[in-house]
Design a protein around this motif. Structure first.
Motif, short mmCIF file in Angstrom:
data_model
loop_
_atom_site.label_atom_id
_atom_site.label_comp_id
_atom_site.label_asym_id
_atom_site.label_seq_id
_atom_site.Cartn_x
_atom_site.Cartn_y
_atom_site.Cartn_z
N GLU A 125 0.83 -1.10 0.00
CA GLU A 125 -0.15 -0.10 -0.02
C GLU A 125 0.84 1.27 -0.06
OE1 GLU A 125 -3.33 2.59 0.24
OE2 GLU A 125 -3.58 0.16 0.10
N ASP A 126 1.71 1.35 0.81
CA ASP A 126 2.64 2.51 0.97
C ASP A 126 3.39 2.64 -0.42
OD1 ASP A 126 1.90 2.82 3.54
OD2 ASP A 126 3.72 1.76 4.42
N LYS A 164 -10.71 4.25 -0.37
CA LYS A 164 -9.40 5.10 0.12
C LYS A 164 -8.26 4.43 0.04
CE LYS A 164 -12.33 7.88 3.34
NZ LYS A 164 -12.58 8.40 4.60
N THR A 165 -8.15 3.04 -0.23
CA THR A 165 -7.06 2.06 -0.01
C THR A 165 -6.44 1.96 -1.67
OG1 THR A 165 -8.20 0.01 0.20
CG2 THR A 165 -7.39 1.27 2.41
N LEU A 166 -5.31 1.66 -1.53
CA LEU A 166 -4.91 1.22 -3.23
C LEU A 166 -4.98 -0.20 -3.38
CD1 LEU A 166 -2.12 3.92 -3.69
CD2 LEU A 166 -4.56 3.97 -4.32
N ILE A 167 -5.20 -1.00 -2.46
CA ILE A 167 -5.22 -2.61 -2.68
C ILE A 167 -6.48 -3.06 -1.86
CG2 ILE A 167 -2.69 -2.69 -2.73
CD1 ILE A 167 -2.95 -3.87 0.04
N SER A 184 -7.98 3.17 -6.43
CA SER A 184 -8.61 2.22 -5.49
C SER A 184 -9.48 1.18 -6.47
CB SER A 184 -9.39 2.95 -4.65
OG SER A 184 -10.18 2.06 -3.78
N PRO A 185 -9.45 -0.22 -5.97
CA PRO A 185 -10.23 -1.23 -6.56
C PRO A 185 -11.65 -0.93 -6.37
CG PRO A 185 -8.44 -2.17 -5.50
CD PRO A 185 -8.40 -0.66 -5.02
N PHE A 186 -12.05 -0.21 -5.18
CA PHE A 186 -13.46 0.16 -5.06
C PHE A 186 -13.78 1.65 -5.54
CE2 PHE A 186 -13.99 -2.63 -0.98
CZ PHE A 186 -13.75 -3.77 -2.02
#
Length: 300
Positions: A23-24, A52-55, A46-48
């Protein structure tokens, strides 16, 4: 989110990276929109949809999304304005405009029009399963798949991968028809592409055709080999297998997709998570089965 195409790669070495580390590292190459003078930008999203997260990780499989934004500036618009400008200069000076001068004018037109151009977003999805030593990219084009791998390699520093099949499997695909030797869990559908051995040899594409008919047998006897073939696997999915083991027009059967129908449609994140877990698990199973069928090993 159901993948429609598969480019399959084997991890040839273990990757020592945690989900937080990944992620980082991806955050350093996070997507940003095109600047006013940029034709395109690319980075991790982001997959979603609003994530907010990249994985997104499920059962050890990590879902990644590469986002690309391009400015749409039709060549016809640029060329028409260039033609008008060249015609005006030639009328005023009585001299023709050289190629280099026209190229410089074209660049000036592009730079002036770029900030006004519309943008188009595209997404390439994929996932990593370190446990299964597998990387999967949802792409029908080699270029997009390679861009995904290159960006991932750039982010994490190293990505030791090789195509799942490092040589053509057209001989094996051909034997499925010629010798009626398809595995029991592979059902041959009514679509294929056959090609003669010569580099510019004849190509035969058939659809809605019994592939065990005399007509197809005659093509095989004449030396044509199977380049693509439609299959159904284990009542789980339908797809086109290509001679490089790329998978196109992937469709999961209702028996698979209906397994998450009990999740309310308004719970979008929960449905995406469940669908990814289900889909990626079946893709891993399919990839493992392909390795068995075509006798693919890391030492191949």
């Amino acid at each position: 989110m159901w993948f429609k195409n598969l480019k399959l790669y084997s991890l040839t070495q273990d990757i020592d990276i945690t989900e937080q580390d990944l992620e980082d590292k991806l955050a350093e190459f996070k997507f940003r929109p095109c600047g006013s003078q940029e034709l395109a930008t690319m980075g991790w999203g982001s997959p979603f949809n609003q994530g907010k997260t990249l994985i997104h990780a499920t059962a050890g499989r990590i879902w990644l999304t590469l986002k690309k934004q391009e400015r749409i500036l039709p060549a016809t618009v640029v060329n028409a304005e260039l033609a008008d400008k060249v015609a005006q200069i030639e009328a005023e000076t009585g001299s023709s405009v050289g190629k280099k001068a026209q190229q410089d004018m074209k660049q000036e037109i592009i730079q002036r029009l770029l900030p006004q151009a519309f943008t188009k977003n595209s997404f390439t999805h994929g996932f990593i399963s370190t446990r299964d030593k597998l990387v999967v990219v949802d792409s029908s084009a080699d270029g997009k798949a390679e861009a995904f791998l290159a960006m991932l390699r750039k982010a994490i520093g190293s990505l030791p991968v090789m195509p799942l099949a490092r040589q053509s499997v057209q001989i094996e695909l051909t034997s499925w028809l010629k010798d009626d030797s398809a595995p029991k869990d592979i059902k041959i559908l009514e679509e294929a592409e056959l090609k003669a051995l010569e580099e510019d040899g004849a190509i035969v594409r058939v659809k809605n055709q019994d592939l065990y008919s005399d007509e197809i047998a005659n093509h095989l006897e004449a030396g044509k080999l199977v380049q693509k073939i439609g299959i159904e696997w284990s009542e789980t999915l339908n797809a086109i297998i290509q001679e490089d083991l790329s998978i196109k027009r992937l469709k999961f059967t209702d028996m698979i997709k209906e397994q998450n129908d009990d999740i309310p449609k308004d719970q979008m994140d929960a449905r995406l998570d469940a669908n990814f877990a289900l889909m990626s698990g079946e893709i891993v199973r399919f990839a493992e089965r392909l390795k068995e069928i075509f006798n693919l090993t890391e030492e191949e």
